[in-house]
Write a protein that holds these residues in place. Structure first.
Motif, PDB file in Angstrom:
ATOM      1  N   GLN A 690      49.605  57.308 -22.816  1.00 43.01           N
ATOM      2  CA  GLN A 690      48.194  57.517 -23.142  1.00 43.01           C
ATOM      3  C   GLN A 690      47.482  56.173 -23.243  1.00 43.01           C
ATOM      4  O   GLN A 690      47.979  55.243 -23.901  1.00 43.01           O
ATOM      5  N   CYS A 691      46.323  56.099 -22.603  1.00 41.78           N
ATOM      6  CA  CYS A 691      45.471  54.908 -22.699  1.00 41.78           C
ATOM      7  C   CYS A 691      44.111  55.353 -23.209  1.00 41.78           C
ATOM      8  O   CYS A 691      43.398  56.107 -22.538  1.00 41.78           O
ATOM      9  N   LYS A 692      43.755  54.900 -24.412  1.00 42.79           N
ATOM     10  CA  LYS A 692      42.492  55.289 -25.032  1.00 42.79           C
ATOM     11  C   LYS A 692      41.493  54.159 -24.857  1.00 42.79           C
ATOM     12  O   LYS A 692      41.745  53.025 -25.279  1.00 42.79           O
ATOM     13  N   GLU A 720      39.817  58.813 -22.530  1.00 43.59           N
ATOM     14  CA  GLU A 720      41.232  58.498 -22.494  1.00 43.59           C
ATOM     15  C   GLU A 720      41.852  59.026 -21.211  1.00 43.59           C
ATOM     16  O   GLU A 720      41.300  59.914 -20.555  1.00 43.59           O
TER      17      GLU A 720
END
Length: 1324
Positions: A690-692, A720
């Motif tokens: 996950q990249c927020k 995200e």
């Protein structure tokens, strides 16, 4: 159709009229208007168009109903107020009764008034109703409305006895208003209205239903009471008693929700009348009132309105509880708990943690004040309270509360901070305000805002101390703030805190235990030292000392056990305040740093305000929470001063959340640094990273250390992105980071995120994770999570949405434990979410368990669940369950009754989801329901849908046919034949024996299977049956229902009905009901009131039929009648016989006797004894022990007792007798004792303190006895001065050595010589 005449009272008084008008206005606002338009004014039936108009709001759907069987839908392309339904030329096929309704947010509106289209060549029959205009007594103005359905008609008002009309009008619309000014007795009478076309005066409509006008208010108003009470369940009986001061009047009862259909008359011999409902239905609930009138229709004032509740056993009306002035109260102050609800005239009960009732409020004691008072509160008063309705009658309804209220008792008033505590500052004004503001006066720049005036101040690092003041602003002038309050100074932690009695007692107990332990230990050591010094070996003395020591230790442990309780194996989850979410928004997507706003949102609806922090310590601002539970913090154009790390907190009542994830601003023209995360990687399985990125509409790129180009890239997918590694292997290990960039080129990039190291570690298999009950719960429910594994001696951790919330240490578990139970005592609004668990030992972790989605329901409207193609399906086929919700973007779950976990989950972009059951079998039969919930706000869900029954069979179940109100019906009345069974959402077919055609009914409304037969006649009687008729193609077999015989009465002379041996018999005895007719060759039918079918039929040879009822029971009590019909004309029956009431009882049941307000006489106060019985129409008598004759008689059961000269004290009992059988008395009630007043007794000590104090006294006494015995036996060694000789010392030594240890048996000379040859120094 037959004209139905009904009576309406004209009462022009404020007492009743205001509520009636407000109720009518509520109904009229939602009721649409239906009318006719035509382009043939001289012959409207040549071309007819029906119009339907909503009264107050636009709608997207309209529905036209005809005779309750045919429906026409109209869905306009845009929302509008009105739509048209073209009918065309009027013919036999489109005549009938028409209504229309429209769709509103809560469902379909109430239908319009009924429009009756008769044969061509006739105008529609107008409808006629009344509305009072003012609030005066006789002499008021009355408006009579006549609705003619067509425009440009002439309206005429006729009065019975007059050939010419008394008034006429030509309105521009479809309604004429006839005004009767200054209403007098001469205006009383029966009125009708008719219409005709202006240019064709010979074409008249049918007369409207007659309307009788009666003046009310000439007699005093009666009283209306309900027995046994106001809240009842369906199927229970109710008696409404209307009592007036005048004998010989006719009484009438009305229900305001349906004045036309719920009008009942009764003419008793006394001054009261009972209106009985033997088996209540849901639609019997409503607002009732009564009145009485004489033979000239001169009426009384209306009684007070009485609201009757008919509700399910688990869905009663719920009161709610409020605390005044606040649920947080200081010790020693008073607090009132106000219990409010929708039901008036019912007592209230206050509970604490569902224990026994703490306080009671009788219905007669409320008098507008429904508050429970707690005076001089202490810590023992803190807890969770709720209030229920107090039912003084027997009912199957289980009373529940709408909410619980937690009362928090804080320490004495103080402006001194204590260690680890917070202080709540309360800003109060005597009027409504828009917002409060709190400010520091010592140079600090922080400012806090609050809607309710409560501000929580903590003393972290001593920053809470200072001088504070508050101000406010009102809604009328939101830009003007008030003067600031007087300053209040908060100081640092005090050296000593305020003392309470409990604190002093606990400290004294603790100090006493420590002192006794040290003293006893010193005595034991001293005794051992003495005996060793003097070579003494008395075993009994050591054992006594050790026994006293053990007694003391056991006592101390018992005290600790009483104070602290027993350690349980369950781990209670202390749910933290939910972590808020922080993100950024901008109106410059290509250059976000030009104008940036930070938003903070909490998943908890109880959040009051938000605070934004920079770099962990810098206080930016505080904002109150909006309706969407979020707050905005505008930053504007980014500068160097804005660079830093931001996070936010949400503040609830006495609680502060964890900080949100940090949002880092690294430059004025650089995007915020994203945050990267992933679950532990597992070899061979899929992994999501996950990249927020904080801003919506950004692109994402994933980088791996050592590679120049991105590993993966994703477009604008929100705030995200999730990068997927399909199969995790050794080559995928390494350090990963991610970056975000603007959507269009040239890209503006963010700083790389912090690196994320992915390392594949050996793991235990994932645990088995489930809840003990269903994970779909309501607020306040208790949930237990069970996490287990076959591995031994493991520790467990529980996660919610990826964050650790609880743990269970394996070292505390029993040997070989392989499971942990996590208890959530009471589910709150923010407790929903995805839960997982893991276990571990010293170095190795397990894989995460499968998630359990905990859904908290009853936040949104319930969905609808339909089966396609239908609810009955052949084995081996597929069935689709379509769940339709109210909102888009929700997640749906399908549940089956009897199954703990949901069967299927689906996330939908729209507002519906389809669940497919493949190749169904018999085990798939059952009730299904569905629920939808949002995943972004703690899995807050909707109410459960109405259950739908799925049948997996090759044959439809058999339906049941019955008649309402009965299959024996008078001539000219209406009857409804109900065809019902376990299968819903299907059509029905009604067959009549001897007829080729059948009646069909379609639809899935509440009128499923209802076939209405109006104005019953000889053509309607006969034998009927029905069956299902599914509206889908199905090879499933269909079975017919039972056969119903429809009998019409009123065509032959009525018979007589007698009971032998009499109308009252004991249970288990036999009774014979004899029905005597007047014609031979007849069939006799026995009917019971409330039964939908005849009880029995007989065809005797003579004129009389004997209906034998053996071994009767209590349920055989009731009102019976009989009819008969000739064999030559079956089903054409006589009038009903006179009703005969049967009582099955050996003796009427004993009543109950209670005292109000209590059984203790107070100075100058009377006591009312209330005697209540289960039967109506009785007379009560009160008896006092010691008096030969009965003391008082009463028809309502209330007896007032005074205590003049002490004569009111003693035992009382009551009984009653039936007015119809005055010689039969009931058993006396249980005795009730009335006593004199007692003085108040103060009890300062709690049970725990008494137990502890008793144990201390026992220990001290035991210790004193032991020491006294030892002192008495111990030889006295004392100093006698300088002249003390060695003889005294030798005597003392011999006395000390006289007793030998019990185990010593050696008597040899050597041993004796060894014992006496050694010289010992003796201390003086």
């Amino acid at each position: 159709t037959m004209l139905q005449t009904f009576t309406l009272l004209l009462f022009c008084m404020w007492l009743s009229l205001d509520m009636t008008q407000s109720f009518k206005m509520t109904v009229m606002e939602s009721q649409p208007e239906l009318w006719i338009e035509t382009n043939y004014p001289q012959a409207p039936w040549e071309n007819i168009t029906l119009w339907c108009r909503s009264p107050s709001q636009i709608s997207s759907q309209f529905l036209l109903l005809k005779d309750k069987t045919q429906m026409t839908w109209v869905q306009p392309t845009y929302k509008t107020f009105q739509v048209s339904f073209p009918i065309g030329a009027l013919n036999e096929s489109n005549t009938g009764l028409y209504r229309c309704c429209y769709w509103q947010e809560t469902g379909w509106s109430k239908p319009s008034k009924i429009l009756e289209l008769e044969a061509p060549g006739q105008l529609p029959k107008p409808i006629f109703w009344i509305l009072a205009e003012s609030s005066t007594l006789p002499g008021c103005n009355v408006n009579v409305f006549c609705h003619g359905w067509l425009q440009d008609l002439v309206y005429l008002l006729f009065k019975e006895g007059y050939a010419e009309p008394v008034d006429y009008q030509v309105p521009t619309g479809t309604v004429a208003i006839f005004s009767i000014d200054n209403m007098t007795p001469e205006n009383e009478g029966v009125y009708i209205c008719r219409t005709h076309i202006q240019i064709l005066p010979t074409l008249w409509s049918e007369p409207s239903n007659p309307l009788k006008l009666i003046i009310a208010g000439l007699y005093p108003k009666p009283t209306l009471t309900a027995y046994p009470g106001l809240i009842l369940a369906p199927g229970e009986s109710l008696n409404l008693r209307c009592q007036g001061p005048i004998y010989g009047m006719t009484f009438a009862l009305m229900r305001l929700e349906d004045l036309e259909k719920s009008f009942h008359h009764k003419r008793p011999t006394k001054n009261e009348a009972y209106f009985s409902f033997r088996a209540l239905k849901i639609n019997d609930a409503g607002h009732y009132l009564c009145f009485y009138y004489d033979g000239s229709y001169r009426g009384s004032l209306l009684s007070d309105i009485l609201k009757i509740w008919v509700t399910g056993k688990t869905l009663p009306p719920k009161p709610w509880l409020l605390a005044q002035p606040s649920p947080v109260v200081q010790m020693g102050q008073n607090v009132s708990l106000c219990c409010q609800g929708p039901v008036d005239g019912v007592g209230l009960t206050l509970y604490k943690r569902e224990d026994k009732p703490l306080q009671l409020l009788d219905a007669t004691n409320i008098d507008g004040d429904d508050s429970f008072f707690l005076n001089n509160v202490t810590y023992s008063d803190a807890g969770i309270y709720s209030c229920h309705y107090l039912l003084t009658w027997k009912s199957s309804i289980r009373m529940i509360a709408y909410n619980t209220m937690e009362l928090v008792v804080v320490a004495w008033p103080s402006t001194m901070f204590k260690l680890g505590k917070t202080i709540t500052l309360q800003c109060r004004v005597p009027h409504l305000v828009l917002e409060f503001s709190l400010e520091r006066e010592d140079g600090a720049t922080s400012q806090k805002f609050s809607v309710d005036g409560d501000f929580i101040i903590s003393n972290v690092e001593g920053k809470g101390a200072g001088t504070y003041s508050c101000s406010y602003r009102v809604e009328a002038h939101p830009d003007i703030w008030s003067h600031r309050s007087e300053p209040l100074k908060l100081m640092g932690p005090a050296a000593t805190g305020s003392l309470t009695w409990n604190y002093v007692l606990n400290e004294a107990i603790r100090l006493s235990l420590i002192t006794q332990f040290v003293a006893l230990l010193s005595v034991v050591l001293w005794i051992r030292w003495k005996c060793r010094r003097l070579r003494i070996r008395e075993a009994w003395l050591l054992r006594t000392a050790q026994g006293v020591t053990m007694l003391f230790i056991v006592t101390a442990l018992l005290c600790c056990g009483l104070c602290n309780g027993v350690l349980t194996e369950q781990t209670e989850i202390i749910m933290p305040t939910p972590k808020p979410e922080l993100w950024a928004e901008t109106n410059f997507p290509l250059a976000p740093w030009k104008n940036l706003t930070l938003w903070c949102r909490s998943p908890s609806s109880s959040t009051k305000e938000f605070v934004l922090l920079k770099d962990g310590t810098g206080w930016i601002a505080t904002r109150p929470a909006s309706e969407l539970v979020r707050a905005a913090f505008p930053l504007g154009a980014l500068t160097q001063s804005h660079i830093g790390s931001y996070h936010c907190h949400s503040w609830e009542e006495m609680a502060v959340s964890e900080p949100s994830e940090a949002l880092e601003l690294v430059g004025t023209d650089i995007l915020p640094k994203p945050v990267i995360s992933a679950s532990p990687p597992i070899r061979g399985q899929e992994l999501q990273i996950q990249c927020k990125g904080w801003l919506a509409g950004m692109g994402f790129a994933l980088y791996k250390e050592g590679e120049q180009e991105p590993v993966q890239q994703l477009g604008a997918v929100g705030k995200e992105a999730f990068f997927t590694i399909q199969r995790m292997e050794d080559k995928d290990e390494g350090n990963y980071s991610c970056r975000t960039h603007t959507e269009k080129r040239p890209f503006k990039w963010s700083e790389p995120s912090e690196p994320l190291e992915l390392v594949i570690k050996e793991m235990y298999p994932k645990p088995f994770f489930k809840t003990w009950a269903s994970p779909v719960v309501t607020l306040g429910a208790q949930v237990t999570f069970n996490c287990s594994t076959p591995q031994q001696h493991m520790s467990f951790i529980l996660y919610k949405d990826g964050s650790e919330i609880a743990s269970s240490d394996g070292s505390w578990a029993s040997p070989g434990a392989s499971a942990a139970h996590f208890l959530l005592v009471s589910v709150g609004t923010g407790d929903g979410g995805n839960y997982t668990c893991r276990y571990y030992d010293f170095a190795v972790w397990s894989e995460p368990s499968d998630p359990v989605e905990l859904v908290v329901t009853e936040f949104y409207p319930k969905p609808t669940l339909l089966a396609q193609p239908g609810p009955v399906v052949l084995p081996g086929k597929n069935v689709t369950l379509h769940c339709q919700g109210a909102f888009q973007g929700m997640r749906f779950a399908l549940l089956q009754e009897g199954t703990q976990d949901p069967l299927q989950f689906q996330s939908a972009s729209g507002n519906s989801a389809d669940f497919i059951l493949h190749t169904v079998g018999a085990e798939d039969s059952g009730n299904y329901s569905c629920v939808y919930y949002e995943t972004t706000m703690s899995n807050r869900g909707s109410h459960l849908s109405m259950p739908i029954m799925i049948w997996v069979t090759d044959t439809f179940p058999k339906p049941w046919l019955y008649a309402e109100p009965s299959s024996v019906i008078p001539l000219g009345q209406n009857v409804t034949l109900w065809c019902q069974g376990p299968v819903h959402e299907v059509g029905y077919i009604l067959h009549k024996e001897g007829e080729a055609t059948s009646m069909q009914l379609w639809g899935s409304s509440s009128d499923d299977g209802a076939f209405l037969i109006t104005n019953i006649s000889g053509a309607s009687i006969g034998r009927y049956s029905c069956c299902y008729h599914p509206d889908w193609t199905s090879p499933i077999k269909i079975q017919p229902s039972n056969t119903l015989e429809l009998i019409v009465t009123g065509l032959l002379p009525k018979p007589s009905l007698l009971a032998q041996p009499g109308p009252m018999v004991a249970p288990g005895e036999n009774i014979t009901l004899q029905c005597q007719g007047e014609l031979p060759d007849s069939t006799f039918v026995l009917v019971k009131e409330g039964a939908q079918q005849p009880l029995e039929q007989q065809r005797p040879s003579g004129y009389r039929a004997d209906f034998w009822m053996p071994a009767v029971r209590g349920e055989d009590s009731g009102i019976y009648s009989c009819v008969y019909y000739l064999d030559s004309a079956p089903f054409v029956a006589s009038n009903h016989s006179d009703p005969l009431e049967i009582w099955v009882t050996d003796k009427p049941p004993k009543p109950s006797l209670s005292a109000w307000p209590s059984t203790v006489f107070k100075l100058g106060k009377d006591i009312t004894l209330q005697c209540r019985g289960p039967l109506p129409g009785v007379e009560f008598v009160l008896e006092h022990d010691g008096e030969e004759a009965p003391q008082q008689f009463s028809e309502i059961g209330d007896f007032v007792i005074n205590n003049v000269e002490g004569k009111g004290i003693g035992n009382y009992s009551c009984s009653y007798r039936l007015q119809a059988n005055p010689d039969i008395w009931s058993e006396p009630s249980d005795p009730l004792e009335l006593v004199g007043a007692a003085g108040p007794v103060a009890q300062e000590c709690t049970v725990g303190n008494i137990v502890r104090s008793t144990l201390i006294v026992v220990v001290v006494v035991a210790l004193g006895v032991v020491l006294a015995i030892e002192w008495k036996k111990w030889p006295r060694l004392r100093t006698r001065g300088s002249d003390t000789d060695g003889r005294d010392q030798s005597i003392a030594l011999e006395e000390c050595n006289q007793e030998i240890e019990l185990g010593t048996t050696t008597n040899s000379p050597s041993s004796i010589s060894q014992g006496t040859s050694e010289e010992l120094p003796v201390p003086i």
